[in-house]
Design a protein around this motif. Structure first.
Motif, PDB file in Angstrom:
ATOM      1  N   TRP A  30       0.870  -1.196   0.000  1.00 42.64           N
ATOM      2  CA  TRP A  30       0.000   0.000   0.000  1.00 42.64           C
ATOM      3  C   TRP A  30       0.896   1.232   0.000  1.00 42.64           C
ATOM      4  O   TRP A  30       1.643   1.452   0.945  1.00 42.64           O
ATOM      5  CB  TRP A  30      -0.919  -0.012   1.233  1.00 42.64           C
ATOM      6  CG  TRP A  30      -2.157   0.820   1.057  1.00 42.64           C
ATOM      7  CD1 TRP A  30      -2.466   1.636   0.009  1.00 42.64           C
ATOM      8  CD2 TRP A  30      -3.266   0.911   1.966  1.00 42.64           C
ATOM      9  NE1 TRP A  30      -3.700   2.205   0.196  1.00 42.64           N
ATOM     10  CE2 TRP A  30      -4.207   1.784   1.385  1.00 42.64           C
ATOM     11  CE3 TRP A  30      -3.559   0.343   3.206  1.00 42.64           C
ATOM     12  CZ2 TRP A  30      -5.416   2.115   2.007  1.00 42.64           C
ATOM     13  CZ3 TRP A  30      -4.765   0.675   3.807  1.00 42.64           C
ATOM     14  CH2 TRP A  30      -5.686   1.538   3.229  1.00 42.64           C
TER      15      TRP A  30
ATOM     16  N   TYR B 129     -16.991   3.223  11.081  1.00 45.06           N
ATOM     17  CA  TYR B 129     -16.399   3.741   9.854  1.00 45.06           C
ATOM     18  C   TYR B 129     -17.419   4.076   8.776  1.00 45.06           C
ATOM     19  O   TYR B 129     -17.060   4.642   7.738  1.00 45.06           O
ATOM     20  CB  TYR B 129     -15.269   2.817   9.374  1.00 45.06           C
ATOM     21  CG  TYR B 129     -14.012   3.186  10.144  1.00 45.06           C
ATOM     22  CD1 TYR B 129     -13.085   4.067   9.608  1.00 45.06           C
ATOM     23  CD2 TYR B 129     -13.825   2.750  11.446  1.00 45.06           C
ATOM     24  CE1 TYR B 129     -11.975   4.474  10.333  1.00 45.06           C
ATOM     25  CE2 TYR B 129     -12.724   3.152  12.187  1.00 45.06           C
ATOM     26  CZ  TYR B 129     -11.810   4.008  11.624  1.00 45.06           C
ATOM     27  OH  TYR B 129     -10.727   4.436  12.353  1.00 45.06           O
TER      28      TYR B 129
ATOM     29  N   THR C 230       0.155   8.140  15.111  1.00 39.32           N
ATOM     30  CA  THR C 230       0.969   9.054  14.305  1.00 39.32           C
ATOM     31  C   THR C 230       0.951  10.452  14.921  1.00 39.32           C
ATOM     32  O   THR C 230       1.980  11.137  14.957  1.00 39.32           O
ATOM     33  CB  THR C 230       0.446   9.121  12.853  1.00 39.32           C
ATOM     34  OG1 THR C 230       0.091   7.806  12.427  1.00 39.32           O
ATOM     35  CG2 THR C 230       1.499   9.703  11.916  1.00 39.32           C
TER      36      THR C 230
ATOM     37  N   ALA D  70      -1.937   5.366   7.530  1.00 41.71           N
ATOM     38  CA  ALA D  70      -2.037   5.277   6.069  1.00 41.71           C
ATOM     39  C   ALA D  70      -1.557   6.577   5.424  1.00 41.71           C
ATOM     40  O   ALA D  70      -0.743   6.559   4.497  1.00 41.71           O
ATOM     41  CB  ALA D  70      -3.465   4.967   5.668  1.00 41.71           C
TER      42      ALA D  70
ATOM     43  N   GLU E 268      -7.689  10.467   9.607  1.00 42.34           N
ATOM     44  CA  GLU E 268      -6.451  11.170   9.984  1.00 42.34           C
ATOM     45  C   GLU E 268      -6.713  12.174  11.103  1.00 42.34           C
ATOM     46  O   GLU E 268      -7.807  12.713  11.215  1.00 42.34           O
ATOM     47  CB  GLU E 268      -5.879  11.985   8.788  1.00 42.34           C
ATOM     48  CG  GLU E 268      -5.676  11.238   7.495  1.00 42.34           C
ATOM     49  CD  GLU E 268      -6.907  11.293   6.600  1.00 42.34           C
ATOM     50  OE1 GLU E 268      -7.938  11.893   6.992  1.00 42.34           O
ATOM     51  OE2 GLU E 268      -6.836  10.722   5.500  1.00 42.34           O
TER      52      GLU E 268
HETATM   53  N1  PPE Z   1      -8.605   9.106  13.070  1.00 45.66           N
HETATM   54  C1  PPE Z   1      -9.272   8.126  12.441  1.00 45.66           C
HETATM   55  C2  PPE Z   1     -10.749   8.188  12.392  1.00 45.66           C
HETATM   56  C3  PPE Z   1      -8.562   7.059  11.857  1.00 45.66           C
HETATM   57  O1  PPE Z   1      -9.221   6.075  11.254  1.00 45.66           O
HETATM   58  C4  PPE Z   1      -7.148   7.056  11.913  1.00 45.66           C
HETATM   59  C5  PPE Z   1      -6.376   5.942  11.274  1.00 45.66           C
HETATM   60  C6  PPE Z   1      -6.499   8.116  12.582  1.00 45.66           C
HETATM   61  C7  PPE Z   1      -7.262   9.126  13.154  1.00 45.66           C
HETATM   62  C8  PPE Z   1      -5.010   8.143  12.753  1.00 45.66           C
HETATM   63  O2  PPE Z   1      -4.609   7.151  13.676  1.00 45.66           O
HETATM   64  P1  PPE Z   1      -3.159   6.485  13.627  1.00 45.66           P
HETATM   65  O3  PPE Z   1      -3.111   5.602  12.434  1.00 45.66           O
HETATM   66  O4  PPE Z   1      -3.055   5.770  14.914  1.00 45.66           O
HETATM   67  O5  PPE Z   1      -2.169   7.589  13.520  1.00 45.66           O
HETATM   68  N2  PPE Z   1      -6.924   5.486  10.050  1.00 45.66           N
HETATM   69  C9  PPE Z   1      -6.531   4.180   9.541  1.00 45.66           C
HETATM   70  C10 PPE Z   1      -7.479   3.688   8.472  1.00 45.66           C
HETATM   71  C11 PPE Z   1      -7.334   4.232   7.113  1.00 45.66           C
HETATM   72  C12 PPE Z   1      -8.173   3.441   6.134  1.00 45.66           C
HETATM   73  O6  PPE Z   1      -8.481   3.985   5.036  1.00 45.66           O
HETATM   74  O7  PPE Z   1      -8.507   2.279   6.406  1.00 45.66           O
HETATM   75  C13 PPE Z   1      -5.075   4.181   9.118  1.00 45.66           C
HETATM   76  O8  PPE Z   1      -4.499   5.222   8.883  1.00 45.66           O
HETATM   77  O9  PPE Z   1      -4.504   3.069   9.027  1.00 45.66           O
END
Ligand code: PPE
Length: 314
Positions: free
Chosen positions: A134, A172, A228, A265, A205
């Motif tokens: 990815w 989601y 992140t 991501a 994000e």
């Molecule tokens: N907010 C939400 C709602 C969210 O889903 C993510 C990750 C974040 C903040 C950032 O969290 P972190 O990955 O711990 O920094 N979103 C995941 C899903 C993306 C997708 O399309 O599926 C991800 O980034 O893996």
């Protein structure tokens, strides 16, 4: 009638996946159409990345992600008989089995197919891990030029409506609606507000604002506790940047010097505009670009200070 069965249509290059203790080809990892999670969204997941380093693949902040997966299940009241170490091991074994140099890792816990009806209690909890190639989440263009965001007409659910601290599948739907609306309108990503109009987060994000050289992570109690986001805050402090978390309304974001979003991501993605208003000069900002570079150096194992965030696969 469709000719192909639903399970044979996946074009994702998952290779071998972990399913309930075994590593099997994705074609053999089939589950029932009566799976509780498919009907009611009763699953919890993680998004994790493994990066290429000069010592082979390394997973970024593995135990923090595994712990959050267990926390997500706990919030739902989902009984899980696995430890952080068990989850870590399943993830590392799956990466090894596929000989991945780098990948996106998707672990999932979900209720199975013994009984239908909203009460999930009669169902077995299953566990799978997939590893996928990815690349850049919102595309190379969005990283180079800065992403174009719109404020979604969908609001983030309050914490007493949905368990927003849990990465639960059902949550989601909110992200899917917001992101789809943004794309249908020609934008790259959606910004979600809460019911009162305070900025929450992107569809997947967390958001950061730069103002007068102060880094301002957008704070909101309904946001996912982003790993992140936490990493970027720690990196900024190490770089000597002043950090001051704040709640914000959308108009405060319009006049920021810089905006960017972060997530596993999305990594670090600069934001060029919000609701067709240029942020700063309407290009990817210098702080965001430098943070992106530093973040990717750290994930590639090039920064001694943060090597403890990496779990080497071999
Ligand atoms: N907010 C939400 C709602 C969210 O889903 C993510 C990750 C974040 C903040 C950032 O969290 P972190 O990955 O711990 O920094 N979103 C995941 C899903 C993306 C997708 O399309 O599926 C991800 O980034 O893996």
């Amino acid at each position: 009638m469709t000719k192909k069965s639903a399970s044979s249509t996946s074009s994702l290059d998952a290779g071998l996946v972990y399913l309930d203790g075994n590593i099997v080809p994705i074609e053999e990892a089939n589950i029932s159409v009566l799976t509780h999670a498919l009907h009611y969204g009763t699953s919890v997941f993680e998004g994790i990345r493994a990066y290429e380093t000069d010592q082979g693949a390394a997973v970024f902040r593995l135990s923090e992600h595994s712990q959050r997966l267990l926390n997500s299940a706990k919030i739902l009241g989902m009984p899980v008989d696995l430890s952080v170490e068990d989850i870590n091991k399943a993830i590392l074994d799956t990466i090894r089995a596929n000989k991945r140099k780098s990948c996106y890792i998707r672990p999932l816990l979900w209720y199975g197919s013994e009984s239908l009806g909203v009460f999930p209690g009669g169902n077995t909890v299953h566990f799978m891990v997939a590893t996928l190639p990815w690349g850049v989440y919102l595309g190379e263009e969005a990283v180079k030029k800065g992403a174009r965001l719109m404020t979604s007409s969908w609001r983030r659910s309050p914490g007493d409506v949905m368990p927003t601290k849990s990465k639960a599948g059902g949550n989601y739907i909110n992200s899917v609606l917001a992101n789809s609306e943004a794309r249908a309108n020609g934008f790259d990503e959606a910004l979600l507000l809460d019911k009162e109009g305070f900025v929450a987060e992107g569809s997947g994000e967390n958001i950061f604002m730069m103002r007068n050289d102060i880094l301002m992570p957008i704070a909101h109690s309904i946001n996912l506790r982003g790993i992140t986001r936490d990493s970027v805050i720690q990196i900024a402090k190490w770089l000597g940047t002043e950090v001051e978390a704040t709640m914000a309304t959308r108009d405060e974001l319009y006049t920021a010097d810089e905006l960017f979003m972060v997530g596993t991501a999305a990594e670090v993605t600069p934001i060029a505009s919000l609701d067709r208003r240029d942020i700063g000069n309407g290009v990817a900002g210098p702080f965001a670009l430098n943070m992106r570079k530093t973040y990717l150096d750290i994930t590639a194992g090039k920064v001694e200070e943060f090597k403890h965030w990496l779990t080497y696969v071999n």
